[in-house]
Design an enzyme around this catalytic site. Sequence first.
Site, PDB file in Angstrom:
ATOM      1  N   GLY A  87      -2.639   4.876   2.533  1.00 23.36           N
ATOM      2  CA  GLY A  87      -3.559   4.620   1.113  1.00 23.36           C
ATOM      3  C   GLY A  87      -4.635   3.934   1.639  1.00 23.36           C
TER       4      GLY A  87
ATOM      5  N   SER B 206       0.824  -1.204  -0.105  1.00 22.11           N
ATOM      6  CA  SER B 206       0.117   0.013  -0.060  1.00 22.11           C
ATOM      7  C   SER B 206       0.742   1.102   0.215  1.00 22.11           C
ATOM      8  CB  SER B 206      -0.890   0.086   1.085  1.00 22.11           C
ATOM      9  OG  SER B 206      -0.360   0.767   2.225  1.00 22.11           O
ATOM     10  N   ASP B 207       0.268   2.141  -0.369  1.00 18.72           N
ATOM     11  CA  ASP B 207       0.973   3.531  -0.409  1.00 18.72           C
ATOM     12  C   ASP B 207       0.783   4.050   1.096  1.00 18.72           C
ATOM     13  OD1 ASP B 207       2.431   5.642  -0.818  1.00 18.72           O
ATOM     14  OD2 ASP B 207       1.400   6.318  -2.602  1.00 18.72           O
ATOM     15  N   TYR B 208       1.768   4.937   1.545  1.00 14.67           N
ATOM     16  CA  TYR B 208       1.347   5.262   2.730  1.00 14.67           C
ATOM     17  C   TYR B 208       0.316   6.112   3.360  1.00 14.67           C
ATOM     18  CZ  TYR B 208       6.783   4.557   3.513  1.00 14.67           C
ATOM     19  OH  TYR B 208       7.838   3.854   3.574  1.00 14.67           O
TER      20      TYR B 208
END
Length: 770
Positions: free
Chosen positions: A295, A291-293
């Site tokens: 997200g 996951s993006d930070y």
Amino acid sequence: MHYKKSFFLLIYAVVLGLNAQAQVYKDPKVPVQKRVADLLKRMTLEEKVGQMSMSSLSGAKNSKIAYGVLESPFTNVKDVAIKSAAAKKYSREQTRLGIPPIQIGECLHGQLAAGATTFPQAIAQGSTWNPALIEQMGQAIATEASTSGVDEALSPLFDLIRDARYGRVEECFSEDPYLVGQLGSAFVRGMQGDPVQTRNSFAFDKVMCTGKHFAAYSKPIAGINLAPAEIGERELRSMFLAPFRDVVQDANIAAIMPSYNEIDGIPAHSNEFLLKQVLRQEWGFKGYVFSDYGGLSQLYDFHKIAKDASEAALLGIKAGVDLEAARPDVYTHLVELVKAGKIKESQIDTAVARILTLKFKAGLFEKPLADTARIKDRVHTPEHIKLSQQIAEESIVLLKNNDNLLPLNISKLKSIAVIGPNANKVQYGDYSFTRDNLSGVNVLEGIKQFAGNNIKVNYAKGCELTGLDKSGFDEAVKTAEESDAVVVVLGTTSVVFSGVGWNGQAPGNEPNDPFTCGEGYDVTDINPQGVQRELLQAIYKTGKPVILVLENGRPWSISWEKENIPAILEAWYPGEKGGTAVANILFGKVNPSGRLNMSVPQSTGHIPVFYNYVNSSRGNNREPGTIEKPGRDYVFSSTDPLFAFGFGLSYTSFDYSNLKVSKTEFSKNEQITVSVDVKNTGNMPGKEVVQLYLGNKVNSVSTPVMALKRFSKIAIEPGQVKTVSFTINAKDIAIWNRQMKQVTEPGTFDVMIAKAANNVVLKKQLEYKE
């Protein structure tokens, strides 16, 4: 007695068997799949969820449950190595099963740690049009990052440039999917190694890569970071997904990061179409989704499609997000969700198995711990610094050179002025650890080093990067008047890390300029910022020969500059040897060979501008107007870019001739060889980028008028002729038809050899038959 002895022997054998069995997942000779299965069945639910979570190297000792990944601190290489060794030793020896973490590092244009080599920013890398050079850079970054324990890089980006207002343009390779795929895959091969090898294992001195941002993140409404992408499935597949497909299928990238944005109301972190159907089912991706930070948290606190973190966890795991990055907020609810029967433990097992598979492939259970004694011989080496300079030299684009003002003849100059707010500053772009002049060579210093005692170098700042203060104009004008030639260095500055995250308080002798580019720094106007243009205009009025050097993370609308300034260099953010590279080009030690990786808009109102447009994009009337003579499409302008994709000048000249094709008709399983002769007709060795486009084909859906399909950067001596050959096939003219199937339809099309997208020099028509 005999019975008791037999009983104890049996118990002893069972214990021995269990002990032996306990070592299966730690045995590197056992196939990865069996190691994963063995370890997975020994894990508690809590331990499995721990593998789907992230912490920091310094925070690893706070838990008896091993984390899936640990993030490197944004400090210095030695500190990262020390913390890496301690954290991994603790995970191996003090957690129940001894599962080591994947150590994460930012490596966009060098490891994000003080002491590592800073390479030119991604947008500059894209302007090299040299995949072999980018692969070398990937190898160098992997060598440096792995020295301090980094196992996985959160790079590179496969986003397409579509909006110059968007702050993260600087992190992208290009506007073209083929060029992005070629350069991005080269970066990944350099970092990870040969994909034939990485399908089984990763070498100890290599670093796994994370492709981001999946997908269409770089086409936000109004150019605002994280804004929705307005895009249909056909454009999504044809343009934005294509480079991701290349790196998944051809370069075997280890991880994919979903983007923060949403498409048609579905945020990427909950998008089953993207993460399951396309990525897993259609492309056969075997890695894990990182996951993006924040997200996953954004599903409830930003996009508002979940009522709370628990519901966001349901959406994320269902969509196929395997690991939550940054603060543990959402996936901490997975244990309770399994126990409540809302998700199956088998869903957890699937995600964890993907993470463990990469850990075994990367040899993390056996990999030596980071050793600071290795830093000197592997990090910031002379070879890596030299490579950074070479990339800078090949990335700088000569946009204008009236009357051959460049290269400057040092023997005919007594003095030179270096003026501008970026003249005496290094500019590296975002995901850098500093902007301290002590870390690299700025343009002023580069010119001084080149000039030595041969000419006098005069300097004036003139103005700041932003703001309206013109108090430095008089000194700048006086400095220009006292010099034989003037180099004006304008541009932007980008966000720099300090600690974890962005806070504008970078350490060291940092300038205090407000950030004007980078992640989260979008603009409404792409004209030069502050009073920089007015400073240039004041210098121009002195009548001195003026060379404009741009150091920026996004292209500017420089219509006035193109009209009036005799020589212009686009240097982007050129890395720690950027000043040396600029000086070498200014004085002719190096012949510029950079080519634009994106179309430069005439104005903000022209956005979006890109070369691979469909025919209707430029209007129907084709009667461009001016202020003096209004027209249509547009009333007061043309629809053309200010500078075209693929454009770039040289100090020599190249002629193209003798275009040949092996056949004029072909079918599904055939390929055609296209060749062209290129001659250096000037007096200086140079590098030319030969560009092959396909287009002008009638299809059942509208398609771009032209599309880059091959390119080659070649070095040619004066008078020398080189023959460049390419092969093309049916796949190169495939489309996504009305049934959303990728097919190649019969018909004629043009093979175009070009110096830029707006400068086709040779053309032949071919026919594809079923």
